[in-house]
Write an enzyme that holds these catalytic residues in place. Structure first.
Site, PDB file in Angstrom:
ATOM      1  N   HIS A  17       1.136  -1.319  -0.349  1.00 21.63           N
ATOM      2  CA  HIS A  17      -0.373  -0.188   0.093  1.00 21.63           C
ATOM      3  C   HIS A  17       0.550   1.132   0.438  1.00 21.63           C
ATOM      4  O   HIS A  17       0.206   2.258  -0.528  1.00 21.63           O
ATOM      5  CB  HIS A  17      -0.814  -0.338   1.708  1.00 21.63           C
ATOM      6  CG  HIS A  17      -1.818  -0.888   1.512  1.00 21.63           C
ATOM      7  ND1 HIS A  17      -2.539  -1.656   2.728  1.00 21.63           N
ATOM      8  CD2 HIS A  17      -2.597  -1.754   0.197  1.00 21.63           C
ATOM      9  CE1 HIS A  17      -3.416  -2.390   2.401  1.00 21.63           C
ATOM     10  NE2 HIS A  17      -3.553  -2.613   0.873  1.00 21.63           N
ATOM     11  N   LYS A  41     -15.739  -7.799   5.010  1.00 17.30           N
ATOM     12  CA  LYS A  41     -14.648  -7.744   5.609  1.00 17.30           C
ATOM     13  C   LYS A  41     -15.160  -7.885   6.735  1.00 17.30           C
ATOM     14  O   LYS A  41     -15.402  -7.042   6.839  1.00 17.30           O
ATOM     15  CB  LYS A  41     -13.876  -7.068   5.812  1.00 17.30           C
ATOM     16  CG  LYS A  41     -12.725  -7.651   3.207  1.00 17.30           C
ATOM     17  CD  LYS A  41     -11.121  -7.188   3.910  1.00 17.30           C
ATOM     18  CE  LYS A  41     -11.119  -7.352   1.737  1.00 17.30           C
ATOM     19  NZ  LYS A  41     -10.098  -6.293   1.238  1.00 17.30           N
ATOM     20  N   ARG A  90      -1.913  -6.560  -7.972  1.00 22.79           N
ATOM     21  CA  ARG A  90      -0.696  -7.394  -7.993  1.00 22.79           C
ATOM     22  C   ARG A  90      -1.079  -8.976  -9.459  1.00 22.79           C
ATOM     23  O   ARG A  90      -0.408  -9.476  -9.134  1.00 22.79           O
ATOM     24  CB  ARG A  90      -1.284  -7.839  -7.077  1.00 22.79           C
ATOM     25  CG  ARG A  90      -0.747  -7.464  -5.220  1.00 22.79           C
ATOM     26  CD  ARG A  90      -1.213  -7.809  -3.614  1.00 22.79           C
ATOM     27  NE  ARG A  90      -2.891  -8.090  -4.057  1.00 22.79           N
ATOM     28  CZ  ARG A  90      -3.380  -8.450  -2.863  1.00 22.79           C
ATOM     29  NH1 ARG A  90      -2.835  -8.556  -2.081  1.00 22.79           N
ATOM     30  NH2 ARG A  90      -4.287  -8.743  -2.952  1.00 22.79           N
ATOM     31  N   SER A 128      -2.634  -7.745   3.431  1.00 26.79           N
ATOM     32  CA  SER A 128      -2.786  -7.517   4.703  1.00 26.79           C
ATOM     33  C   SER A 128      -3.310  -9.173   5.405  1.00 26.79           C
ATOM     34  O   SER A 128      -2.682  -9.462   6.320  1.00 26.79           O
ATOM     35  CB  SER A 128      -4.183  -6.655   4.755  1.00 26.79           C
ATOM     36  OG  SER A 128      -3.734  -5.777   4.477  1.00 26.79           O
TER      37      SER A 128
END
Ligand code: PNS
Length: 163
Positions: A17, A41, A90, A128
């Protein structure tokens, strides 16, 4: 003045990030890093804690402002008058996720636009979720999170709190 909005869960903020934020800050006059909630989440850190971590990690960047919001991304996009949203990708699956989200946001706000930055290859395996998994089992996360928040993240995640 060009302004970009970099939204995310940032639970926690990673070196991946950080790299996207640094690069985005270079291509605009003002970058808003916005800590938001993703209803799919559950979070290890609450919104305020995630905002504080982002502020610590980004304190050296003069044209970056960190804010938190529990609302809709398009509402904040309009409120802040940004030119575009920026997100890092990514992989191909990240691209598909981003394309779906961008199309939904564009339906809600015709002015909405997104700039996708390709993640640096050496950072592309960091997420994360990986940070939380490794830290939970006491592994070394120093290469994954910015130094400014390393202790904070370790202290929280290594105490055996739920992932
Ligand atoms: O880091 P994440 O979890 O991939 O970020 C996703 C996030 C927080 C940017 C997204 O869930 C979001 O925009 N949340 C705010 C609520 C919203 O606008 N939802 C509609 C998205 S189509």
């Amino acid at each position: 003045m060009t302004s970009l909005l970099f939204p995310g869960s940032f639970d926690p903020f990673t070196r991946g990030h950080l790299n996207i934020a640094r690069r985005a800050a270079k291509i605009c006059d003002k970058l808003y890093v916005v800590v938001m909630n993703n209803r799919k989440k559950t979070y290890a850190f609450d919104l305020e804690e995630r905002v504080n971590m982002c502020k610590l990690a980004l304190q050296d960047l003069d044209n970056v402002e960190v804010v938190g919001s529990d609302g809709l991304l398009v509402d904040l996009f309009k409120e802040l008058g940004c030119n575009a949203v920026v997100r890092g990708i990514r992989s191909e699956s990240d691209y598909r996720y981003e394309a779906e989200m961008a199309l939904a946001n564009k339906l809600l706000c015709p002015d909405y636009d997104v700039t996708l930055l390709l993640c640096r290859s050496d950072l592309s395996l960091i997420s994360s979720s990986i940070v939380k998994e490794v830290a939970h089992y006491g592994g070394d996360i120093s290469g994954m999170v910015p130094g400014e928040i390393l202790k904070l993240v370790e202290d929280r995640l290594m105490k055996g709190r739920p992932l």
